[in-house]
Design a protein around this motif. Structure first.
Motif, short mmCIF file in Angstrom:
data_model
loop_
_atom_site.label_atom_id
_atom_site.label_comp_id
_atom_site.label_asym_id
_atom_site.label_seq_id
_atom_site.Cartn_x
_atom_site.Cartn_y
_atom_site.Cartn_z
N GLY A 16 -4.77 -2.03 -7.56
CA GLY A 16 -5.75 -1.47 -6.63
C GLY A 16 -5.17 -0.35 -5.79
N LYS A 17 -4.26 0.42 -6.35
CA LYS A 17 -3.64 1.52 -5.64
C LYS A 17 -4.04 2.85 -6.26
N GLN A 18 -3.89 3.89 -5.47
CA GLN A 18 -4.17 5.24 -5.96
C GLN A 18 -2.86 6.03 -5.92
N VAL A 19 -2.43 6.47 -7.09
CA VAL A 19 -1.14 7.14 -7.19
C VAL A 19 -1.25 8.37 -8.08
N GLU A 20 -0.71 9.47 -7.61
CA GLU A 20 -0.61 10.69 -8.42
C GLU A 20 0.81 10.80 -8.95
N LEU A 21 0.95 10.90 -10.25
CA LEU A 21 2.25 11.05 -10.89
C LEU A 21 2.55 12.53 -11.09
N VAL A 22 3.70 12.97 -10.59
CA VAL A 22 4.10 14.37 -10.72
C VAL A 22 5.39 14.42 -11.54
N LEU A 23 5.32 15.06 -12.71
CA LEU A 23 6.47 15.19 -13.59
C LEU A 23 6.99 16.62 -13.56
N SER A 24 8.30 16.78 -13.51
CA SER A 24 8.90 18.11 -13.57
C SER A 24 10.23 18.02 -14.29
N GLY A 25 10.62 19.14 -14.88
CA GLY A 25 11.87 19.18 -15.62
C GLY A 25 11.81 18.48 -16.96
N GLU A 26 10.60 18.39 -17.54
CA GLU A 26 10.46 17.64 -18.80
C GLU A 26 11.26 18.24 -19.95
N HIS B 67 6.00 -2.11 -5.20
CA HIS B 67 6.48 -2.43 -3.86
C HIS B 67 6.62 -1.23 -2.93
N GLY B 68 6.92 -0.06 -3.48
CA GLY B 68 7.18 1.08 -2.62
C GLY B 68 5.91 1.72 -2.09
N LEU B 69 4.96 1.97 -2.96
CA LEU B 69 3.72 2.64 -2.57
C LEU B 69 2.71 1.63 -2.05
N GLU B 70 2.05 1.99 -0.96
CA GLU B 70 1.12 1.06 -0.30
C GLU B 70 -0.29 1.17 -0.90
N THR B 71 -1.11 0.21 -0.51
CA THR B 71 -2.53 0.24 -0.88
C THR B 71 -3.23 1.32 -0.06
N PRO B 72 -4.41 1.77 -0.49
CA PRO B 72 -5.14 2.79 0.28
C PRO B 72 -5.39 2.37 1.73
N GLU B 73 -5.66 1.08 1.94
CA GLU B 73 -5.93 0.61 3.30
C GLU B 73 -4.70 0.77 4.19
N LYS B 74 -3.53 0.38 3.69
CA LYS B 74 -2.31 0.50 4.48
C LYS B 74 -1.93 1.96 4.70
N ARG C 4 -4.07 4.47 4.92
CA ARG C 4 -4.98 4.99 5.93
C ARG C 4 -4.53 4.57 7.33
N ALA C 5 -4.11 3.31 7.45
CA ALA C 5 -3.64 2.81 8.75
C ALA C 5 -2.39 3.54 9.23
N ALA C 6 -1.61 4.07 8.28
CA ALA C 6 -0.40 4.81 8.63
C ALA C 6 -0.65 6.31 8.69
N ASN C 7 -1.93 6.71 8.72
CA ASN C 7 -2.33 8.12 8.77
C ASN C 7 -1.80 8.92 7.58
N LYS C 8 -1.80 8.27 6.42
CA LYS C 8 -1.40 8.93 5.19
C LYS C 8 -2.62 9.14 4.30
N SER C 9 -2.46 10.01 3.31
CA SER C 9 -3.48 10.14 2.30
C SER C 9 -3.62 8.83 1.53
N GLU C 10 -4.83 8.48 1.13
CA GLU C 10 -5.03 7.24 0.39
C GLU C 10 -4.30 7.26 -0.95
N THR C 11 -4.07 8.45 -1.48
CA THR C 11 -3.39 8.59 -2.77
C THR C 11 -1.90 8.83 -2.55
N GLY C 12 -1.09 7.92 -3.05
CA GLY C 12 0.35 8.10 -2.96
C GLY C 12 0.87 9.03 -4.04
#
Length: 228
Positions: A91-101, A127-134, A136-144
């Protein structure tokens, strides 16, 4: 023939190898002619020919070694699907960024680091990336954001895995280390010491802080593989 017994090689590398073999044949022929009619006055030509043979041999060796090099995209390409499947379950939103392939690694090294990298990515997602709710509570973008990067640095290849998650919970690490008797209760640990705590085997085996357990074990595994 098993898959492990074969390797895909670009035509540019094959062409380079063919050209080098041609240069080596020419040098060998030149040295052969010098040897057939050699006298002391031809010594400079002989020295030049031997120097050319040394260059040809070195370049041929380097070219053959490059044949075993493959772009790290062969490893990175597995992660988009892994990230999609895991984030859907968590239930998390994560953007994967690849570089140097296109950074190249030896085939054997690439085969060995594949599984440790997968475990590190899974740990970051779990474990590292939080859920969208957490977030938002930390004033971050919902997408990690999870980043995988590979690049050359001097004579080494650097592979970086980073995310914009919550990071290490230093209080939990310190409390667990105190509980296990690894540090003194009044001791203040610098940032590097928190990371180095992962190398304590009893800390890793007994703590229930899954984030640090997995990270520590996987880095130890990766280090063992690369040193071997």
């Amino acid at each position: 023939m098993t898959p492990d017994a074969s390797i895909r090689v670009g035509t540019d590398k094959v062409d380079s190898l063919v050209n080098l073999v041609g240069e080596l044949v020419i040098t060998q022929s030149m040295l052969g002619q010098i040897g057939e009619n050699f006298d002391i006055n031809m010594l400079p030509q002989l020295i030049d020919g031997l120097e050319q043979l040394e260059r040809n041999t070195r370049e041929l060796q380097e070219s053959i070694m490059r044949i075993r090099m493959l772009p790290i995209s062969f490893v990175f390409n597995r992660f988009p699907r892994l990230v999609h499947d895991m984030t859907s379950k968590l239930g998390k939103q994560v953007e994967l960024v690849l570089s140097g392939e296109q950074t190249e690694l030896d085939k054997t090294v690439m085969e060995k680091i594949g599984d440790p990298l997968v475990h590190l990515v899974r740990n970051s997602l779990d474990h590292g990336l939080e859920t969208p709710e957490k977030r938002r509570a930390a004033n971050k973008s919902e997408t990690g954001t999870l980043k995988l990067n590979a690049y050359h640095q001097g004579g080494n290849i650097v592979i970086e895995i980073s995310d914009d998650g919550a990071g290490l919970n230093e209080d939990k690490i310190l409390n667990k280390a105190i509980e296990k008797g690894l540090v003194n209760p009044n001791e203040t640990l610098p940032q590097k010491k928190y990371t180095n705590s992962f190398s304590y085997q009893d800390f890793l085996q007994q703590t229930k802080l899954a984030t640090y357990l997995v990270v520590g074990l996987e880095w130890m595994w990766l280090e063992k593989i690369l040193i071997a």
